[in-house]
Every structure is written in C-alpha cells, then in structure tokens.
Design an enzyme around this catalytic site. Sequence first.
Site, PDB file in Angstrom:
ATOM      1  N   CYS A  35     -13.332   1.863  -4.525  1.00 44.63           N
ATOM      2  CA  CYS A  35     -12.802   3.161  -4.977  1.00 44.63           C
ATOM      3  C   CYS A  35     -13.768   3.895  -5.894  1.00 44.63           C
ATOM      4  CB  CYS A  35     -11.471   2.966  -5.675  1.00 44.63           C
ATOM      5  SG  CYS A  35     -10.335   1.980  -4.703  1.00 44.63           S
ATOM      6  N   HIS A  40      -8.990   8.544  -9.801  1.00 50.02           N
ATOM      7  CA  HIS A  40      -8.777   7.859  -8.521  1.00 50.02           C
ATOM      8  C   HIS A  40      -7.269   7.781  -8.273  1.00 50.02           C
ATOM      9  CE1 HIS A  40      -8.689   5.091  -5.311  1.00 50.02           C
ATOM     10  NE2 HIS A  40      -8.342   4.035  -6.023  1.00 50.02           N
ATOM     11  N   ASN A  74      -3.761   5.828  -1.329  1.00 47.03           N
ATOM     12  CA  ASN A  74      -5.038   5.400  -1.905  1.00 47.03           C
ATOM     13  C   ASN A  74      -6.104   5.422  -0.808  1.00 47.03           C
ATOM     14  OD1 ASN A  74      -7.221   4.000  -2.924  1.00 47.03           O
ATOM     15  ND2 ASN A  74      -6.019   2.335  -3.816  1.00 47.03           N
TER      16      ASN A  74
HETATM   17  N1  ACO Z   1       8.612  -2.395  -0.460  1.00 47.00           N
HETATM   18  C1  ACO Z   1       9.611  -3.031  -1.106  1.00 47.00           C
HETATM   19  N2  ACO Z   1       9.403  -4.039  -1.964  1.00 47.00           N
HETATM   20  C2  ACO Z   1       8.126  -4.406  -2.184  1.00 47.00           C
HETATM   21  C3  ACO Z   1       7.039  -3.782  -1.542  1.00 47.00           C
HETATM   22  C4  ACO Z   1       7.315  -2.744  -0.641  1.00 47.00           C
HETATM   23  N3  ACO Z   1       6.346  -2.072   0.012  1.00 47.00           N
HETATM   24  N4  ACO Z   1       5.905  -4.370  -1.962  1.00 47.00           N
HETATM   25  C5  ACO Z   1       6.241  -5.322  -2.834  1.00 47.00           C
HETATM   26  N5  ACO Z   1       7.586  -5.353  -2.966  1.00 47.00           N
HETATM   27  C6  ACO Z   1       8.400  -6.230  -3.808  1.00 47.00           C
HETATM   28  C7  ACO Z   1       7.669  -7.475  -4.209  1.00 47.00           C
HETATM   29  O1  ACO Z   1       7.772  -8.440  -3.186  1.00 47.00           O
HETATM   30  C8  ACO Z   1       8.424  -7.882  -5.461  1.00 47.00           C
HETATM   31  O2  ACO Z   1       9.612  -8.523  -5.096  1.00 47.00           O
HETATM   32  P1  ACO Z   1      10.113  -9.825  -5.907  1.00 47.00           P
HETATM   33  O3  ACO Z   1      10.311  -9.348  -7.332  1.00 47.00           O
HETATM   34  O4  ACO Z   1      11.348 -10.202  -5.200  1.00 47.00           O
HETATM   35  O5  ACO Z   1       8.982 -10.813  -5.786  1.00 47.00           O
HETATM   36  C9  ACO Z   1       8.817  -6.527  -6.082  1.00 47.00           C
HETATM   37  O6  ACO Z   1       8.698  -5.556  -5.020  1.00 47.00           O
HETATM   38  C10 ACO Z   1       7.922  -6.106  -7.230  1.00 47.00           C
HETATM   39  O7  ACO Z   1       6.585  -6.302  -6.866  1.00 47.00           O
HETATM   40  P2  ACO Z   1       5.420  -6.072  -7.873  1.00 47.00           P
HETATM   41  O8  ACO Z   1       4.164  -6.471  -7.192  1.00 47.00           O
HETATM   42  O9  ACO Z   1       5.757  -6.668  -9.197  1.00 47.00           O
HETATM   43  O10 ACO Z   1       5.459  -4.478  -8.060  1.00 47.00           O
HETATM   44  P3  ACO Z   1       4.553  -3.577  -8.943  1.00 47.00           P
HETATM   45  O11 ACO Z   1       5.409  -2.806  -9.840  1.00 47.00           O
HETATM   46  O12 ACO Z   1       3.395  -4.304  -9.559  1.00 47.00           O
HETATM   47  O13 ACO Z   1       3.957  -2.573  -7.865  1.00 47.00           O
HETATM   48  C11 ACO Z   1       1.908  -2.189  -6.675  1.00 47.00           C
HETATM   49  C12 ACO Z   1       3.167  -3.060  -6.821  1.00 47.00           C
HETATM   50  C13 ACO Z   1       2.348  -0.811  -6.273  1.00 47.00           C
HETATM   51  C14 ACO Z   1       1.019  -2.783  -5.603  1.00 47.00           C
HETATM   52  C15 ACO Z   1       1.141  -2.138  -8.020  1.00 47.00           C
HETATM   53  O14 ACO Z   1       0.984  -3.434  -8.509  1.00 47.00           O
HETATM   54  C16 ACO Z   1      -0.214  -1.465  -7.913  1.00 47.00           C
HETATM   55  O15 ACO Z   1      -0.308  -0.277  -7.720  1.00 47.00           O
HETATM   56  N6  ACO Z   1      -1.278  -2.224  -8.132  1.00 47.00           N
HETATM   57  C17 ACO Z   1      -2.623  -1.650  -8.237  1.00 47.00           C
HETATM   58  C18 ACO Z   1      -3.217  -1.240  -6.933  1.00 47.00           C
HETATM   59  C19 ACO Z   1      -4.571  -0.605  -7.194  1.00 47.00           C
HETATM   60  O16 ACO Z   1      -4.767   0.105  -8.160  1.00 47.00           O
HETATM   61  N7  ACO Z   1      -5.574  -0.856  -6.413  1.00 47.00           N
HETATM   62  C20 ACO Z   1      -6.845  -0.252  -6.886  1.00 47.00           C
HETATM   63  C21 ACO Z   1      -7.924  -0.364  -6.147  1.00 47.00           C
HETATM   64  S1  ACO Z   1      -7.689  -0.290  -4.398  1.00 47.00           S
HETATM   65  C22 ACO Z   1      -9.268  -0.527  -3.718  1.00 47.00           C
HETATM   66  O17 ACO Z   1     -10.216  -0.775  -4.400  1.00 47.00           O
HETATM   67  C23 ACO Z   1      -9.412  -0.465  -2.219  1.00 47.00           C
END
Ligand code: ACO
Length: 309
Positions: free
Chosen positions: A96, A236, A266
């Site tokens: 990114c 980003h 993203n």
């Molecule tokens: N739909 C429904 N539920 C989901 C989904 C989905 N698409 N994805 C995950 N869940 C569930 C999980 O299984 C979890 O369930 P559980 O509690 O029963 O285990 C629950 O939702 C919460 O999951 P978390 O991972 O804790 O959710 P979080 O609030 O952290 O959000 C996310 C997840 C959106 C991925 C977040 O962590 C995020 O944005 N991370 C950073 C991503 C990023 O910035 N990447 C940057 C670089 S990308 C690159 O370089 C190519």
Amino acid sequence: MTNADLEKMVETSDEWITARTGIKERRIAPDGLAASDYAHEASLKAMEMAGISADDLDLIILGTVTPDAPLPSTACILQDKLKAKNAAVVDIVAACSGFIYGLEYAKAIIQNGQKEKALVIGVETLSKIVNWKDRNTCVLFGDGAGAAVLAPSDTPGGILATYTKADGSLARLLQVPAGGGRLPLNTDNIGNGDRFIQMQGPEVFKSAVRAMEEAAVSILKQSGTKSGDIDLMIPHQANIRIIEATAKRIKLPMDRVFVNIHKYGNTSAASVPIALDEAVRSNRIRPGDKIMMVSFGAGFTWGSVLVEW
Ligand code: ACO
C-alpha cells in the site's frame, strides 16, 4: 462488486462490512485485464493533465504487488504500451506504500539532476490474489490505478518533504505465502489458500494506526509544519476506522481528510493516487494548499509525502 454481491458469496452482511470498514463497493478486474492495462489508462490521463507526451518521460516507477507476471516488471510492459522509449523503468513492491515510496524516489532522482520527467503509478488487481472463500479478507480489497507526473519547477512549493519506513519482522501478519522461491506453487499448496492474501486483521489494524500516526507526525516535524496547516490529508484507504483514528491522533478534523473507501475498498498501492486524482479533479485541492499523503501496508511499510500544490 457491492456488499450485497458478497453476501451471496460468503457469510457476511452489508451492516458488518459497512460498520467495520466503511466499504460499500469495490471494482473488480475481469478476466483478461491485468495491472498494466489499468496503469496504462491512468498514465494517459496523468500525462494529459500534465501536458506531456510519452517521449518526454525519462523515468517510470510503478508500485504494485499484483504484477502482470513475475517477469518482466509491469513497468516494462507499461513502457511498451505507452511507447515511452526514453524512460528507465522499475517496479516497486511496497504494497500500500508503493506510490509514496515511488514519489520519494522520483523526487530524489529528479532533484539530483539525473532525470527530468517521471511518471509514478500505483496499480493493483488484488481481486486476483484474494481468497474469495475467506470472509476475513475478500470483503476488503479492490482493483484500480492512479498516476502522477513529476517534473522540476522554479515555482515555490511542490514536494516539501517525504518520509518512508519499514518493519520486515512483522511480514507474516499480512502475506501471500506461496508462489515464490521459498514456497513454489505445487499440487499440494495450490488448493490450500497459500497462494492468496492471508492477514491477521486485528494485529494489522493496530500497527496501521500506530504507523500512520508516526508517518504523519514525523513529516510534520521534519518540515516544521503544524497539523492545523494541513488543508487536506489523503490517507491510504484501508479502513474508515484506521483513517478516523489517524486523524484524531494528529488532531485533524475529518472535513480535512479525503475519503473514498466506500467506492473502491482497499486498492493497496493504487489507493493514494486514486484519492489524489479525485481530490484534484473535484477541486478539493487548490493552488497553495498543503496536502499530506499517508500510507501503511504489507511488509510492513509506511510513509508520507507533504506537498504544497
Ligand atoms: N463478515 C462478517 N463477520 C466477519 C467478517 C465478515 N466479512 N470478517 C470477519 N468477521 C468476524 C470474525 O470472524 C470475528 O468473529 P468472532 O468474534 O466470532 O471470531 C468478528 O467478525 C470480529 O473480527 P475481527 O477481526 O476482530 O474484526 P475487526 O474489528 O478487527 O475488523 C478488519 C476486521 C476489518 C479486517 C480490521 O481488522 C482491519 O481493517 N484490519 C486492517 C487491514 C489493513 O489495514 N490492511 C492494511 C494493509 S493492506 C495491504 O497492504 C495489501
């Protein structure tokens, strides 16, 4: 591809995706279209806006983690499409942060007099390396491209400062494990998900907020600028909550932050230049404005660029 489309593919909902990420839809490249095709479109638009032709280019830097093929570089394929025969060309793999790294390198090379006109591109077709059965990742990513032309100028302003960093010790938190020399694709791993993006979302989230803040604070300090002087931050676009947390930490109101994540998701290296382009073309950026671009991505890599427009 809308959130409703994804509801039919994995166990997810528009409510979850919107609340957790801010994404409503993303663009997906059809079969047969690859990074160089999108980079070509973006490059032509950037060169048109800059009023230059392909012959004028002597440097092309292309940020991507989804090249057309492992060999040659996508920048070489793009150079041929553009007929930019005078340009030296190279790909940057900084996820990114690819566009931010590209701006820093192009600026330095122009400043020391080695090259004059550079085209810097961020492009991704992440849909081709996303596991469409993994709801943790497939809802997040999209495809696209953006580009900018850099050239020396006597007018005050331009790129005021750049900042780039990396921490390879955290690489395993966001990776595509198979397909390289360490774990070549074979009949055992082709079907187990190792050729797709794997991410520890919550860990990446925390690192992203910390690193985006560091990138913003460092470049402000380096250039003697206060956050109140920033007319527009172009972060980003990974997650609206990361963007909001970054703005809050540097005390920048959200009306001075450019957000288009709801439309594209993203798009990795493409996200900052797509947002920059939309901000310019919609007159959110005016001559004299101070613009701060900030990124964070796999690697981990992060960085920022401060521009007086
Ligand atoms: N739909 C429904 N539920 C989901 C989904 C989905 N698409 N994805 C995950 N869940 C569930 C999980 O299984 C979890 O369930 P559980 O509690 O029963 O285990 C629950 O939702 C919460 O999951 P978390 O991972 O804790 O959710 P979080 O609030 O952290 O959000 C996310 C997840 C959106 C991925 C977040 O962590 C995020 O944005 N991370 C950073 C991503 C990023 O910035 N990447 C940057 C670089 S990308 C690159 O370089 C190519």
